[in-house]
Design an enzyme around this catalytic site. Structure first.
Site, PDB file in Angstrom:
ATOM      1  N   LYS A  44       0.738  -1.157   0.139  1.00 17.89           N
ATOM      2  CA  LYS A  44      -0.005  -0.055  -0.045  1.00 17.89           C
ATOM      3  C   LYS A  44       0.824   1.151   0.021  1.00 17.89           C
ATOM      4  O   LYS A  44       0.634   2.154  -0.662  1.00 17.89           O
ATOM      5  CB  LYS A  44      -0.908   0.117   1.468  1.00 17.89           C
ATOM      6  CG  LYS A  44      -2.099  -0.928   1.179  1.00 17.89           C
ATOM      7  CD  LYS A  44      -2.694  -1.190   2.544  1.00 17.89           C
ATOM      8  CE  LYS A  44      -3.547  -2.310   2.372  1.00 17.89           C
ATOM      9  NZ  LYS A  44      -4.443  -2.849   3.600  1.00 17.89           N
ATOM     10  N   GLN A  94      -4.660  -1.587   9.651  1.00 17.92           N
ATOM     11  CA  GLN A  94      -4.270  -2.776   9.237  1.00 17.92           C
ATOM     12  C   GLN A  94      -4.875  -3.805   9.985  1.00 17.92           C
ATOM     13  O   GLN A  94      -4.595  -3.896  11.470  1.00 17.92           O
ATOM     14  CB  GLN A  94      -2.923  -2.881   8.989  1.00 17.92           C
ATOM     15  CG  GLN A  94      -2.506  -4.401   8.411  1.00 17.92           C
ATOM     16  CD  GLN A  94      -3.239  -4.289   6.861  1.00 17.92           C
ATOM     17  OE1 GLN A  94      -3.119  -3.414   6.037  1.00 17.92           O
ATOM     18  NE2 GLN A  94      -3.452  -5.532   6.366  1.00 17.92           N
ATOM     19  N   ASP A 151     -11.172   3.084   4.185  1.00 20.09           N
ATOM     20  CA  ASP A 151     -11.617   1.555   4.171  1.00 20.09           C
ATOM     21  C   ASP A 151     -12.934   1.253   4.371  1.00 20.09           C
ATOM     22  O   ASP A 151     -13.187  -0.048   4.316  1.00 20.09           O
ATOM     23  CB  ASP A 151     -10.803   0.767   5.404  1.00 20.09           C
ATOM     24  CG  ASP A 151      -9.596   0.041   4.759  1.00 20.09           C
ATOM     25  OD1 ASP A 151      -9.413  -0.481   3.617  1.00 20.09           O
ATOM     26  OD2 ASP A 151      -8.601  -0.423   5.697  1.00 20.09           O
TER      27      ASP A 151
END
Ligand code: NAD
Length: 292
Positions: free
Chosen positions: A52, A96, A119
């Protein structure tokens, strides 16, 4: 049979994002910023974060990773999130997952400002997705919908069977399909006789993490197959949930795994962060205008 090439499409999207970032910088001097919270030493999580970060660099984003030890406290993560929520250089915040067991993940995800929730895991954005309103949509299912768009696949009226019902893959995938007027079934670990469901499917979308869960005898001719799963074999090879070699022979379209949905997930993260940056840039502009 046609391969749905997520690698190629993700490159195309990345180039579009890079161009838009250049324009945004010229127009208002803003650089999209993404902050990532990475807790612990899990190699898979570290590898995803690294991919990422590299994508952010290529697109011209500012990105920062908050590396935290496995033993970190709830309070320390919360403090970092509050700091990032208030930082105008940060447009998107990504936690994460998974977080260690001592951490209340729900509470952490709820603390991320919905406007920076690139997200799409905050209940605010989940609610907007379910009610078909604009918001941030989880990157993996959003990437699948982009693949459909690219290959002119219209799911309207199609029998779509989603296998896997997690908050980050299966449930948002089902919502997006429903919003696109598909008929949706969701299967999971307690589904009795999975084959009965898959044999009826025009489209199978599987994100489970079980190697070869979907075999040739479970699909009808002409099926569209989206393999979201990623697992590592005993030999260390990355594979999906579908017996690609045999299922592909009966498919009209199929994604490989790796090389299908995975790269699209990263492309959608860039796209969501750019979207957040544009909204924030407009907000700052409006605030400056009001202050005059
Ligand atoms: P999860 O563990 O949170 O959820 C797994 C889901 O699969 C659950 O709903 C469970 O009920 C279901 N399931 C498990 N075994 C099953 C079985 N035998 N039959 C039917 N359903 C079963 O996992 P997740 O985070 O949703 O990830 C799922 C998979 O997708 C993993 O392989 C993960 O690596 C992959 N993934 C890929 C991407 C990508 O970008 N390609 C992104 C996220 C997750």
């Amino acid at each position: 049979m046609q391969i749905l090439d997520g690698k190629a499409l993700s490159k195309k999207i990345e180039l579009q994002v890079t161009e838009e970032v250049k324009l945004l910088k010229e127009k208002c001097g803003c650089t999209p910023g993404l902050a990532v919270v990475l807790v612990g030493q899990d190699p898979a999580s570290a590898a995803y974060v690294n991919m990422k970060k590299k994508a952010c660099d290529r697109a011209g984003f500012y990105s920062i990773t908050h590396d935290m030890p496995e033993s970190i406290s709830q309070e320390a993560i919360e403090k970092t999130i509050i700091m990032m929520n208030n930082d105008t250089n940060i447009d998107g915040i990504l936690i994460q997952l998974p977080l260690p067991s001592q951490i209340d993940t729900t509470k952490i995800l709820e603390l991320v400002s919905p406007e920076k929730d690139v997200d799409g895991f905050h209940p605010f954005n989940v609610g907007r997705l379910v009610t078909n309103l604009d918001g941030f949509v989880p990157c993996t299912p959003l990437g699948v919908m982009e693949l459909f768009k690219e290959y002119n696949i219209d799911v309207k009226g199609k029998n779509c069977v989603v296998i896997g019902a997690s908050n980050i893959v299966g449930k948002p995938m089902a919502s997006l399909l429903l919003n696109a007027d598909a008929t949706v079934e969701i299967c999971h670990i307690f589904t009795d006789d999975l084959k009965r469901h898959t044999l009826n499917a025009d489209v199978i979308l599987v994100g489970v993490g079980v190697i070869n869960l979907i075999t040739e005898d479970m699909v009808k001719d002409g099926v569209i197959v989206i393999d979201i799963g990623v697992s590592r074999t005993a030999e260390g090879k990355l594979v999906g949930d579908v017996d690609f070699e045999n299922v592909s022979k009966k498919s009209s379209y199929i994604t490989p795994s790796p090389g299908g949905v995975g790269p699209m997930t990263i492309a959608m993260l860039l796209s969501n962060t750019l979207k957040a940056a544009k909204i924030n840039a407009q907000k700052l502009k409006d605030q400056a205008k009001d202050a005059k």
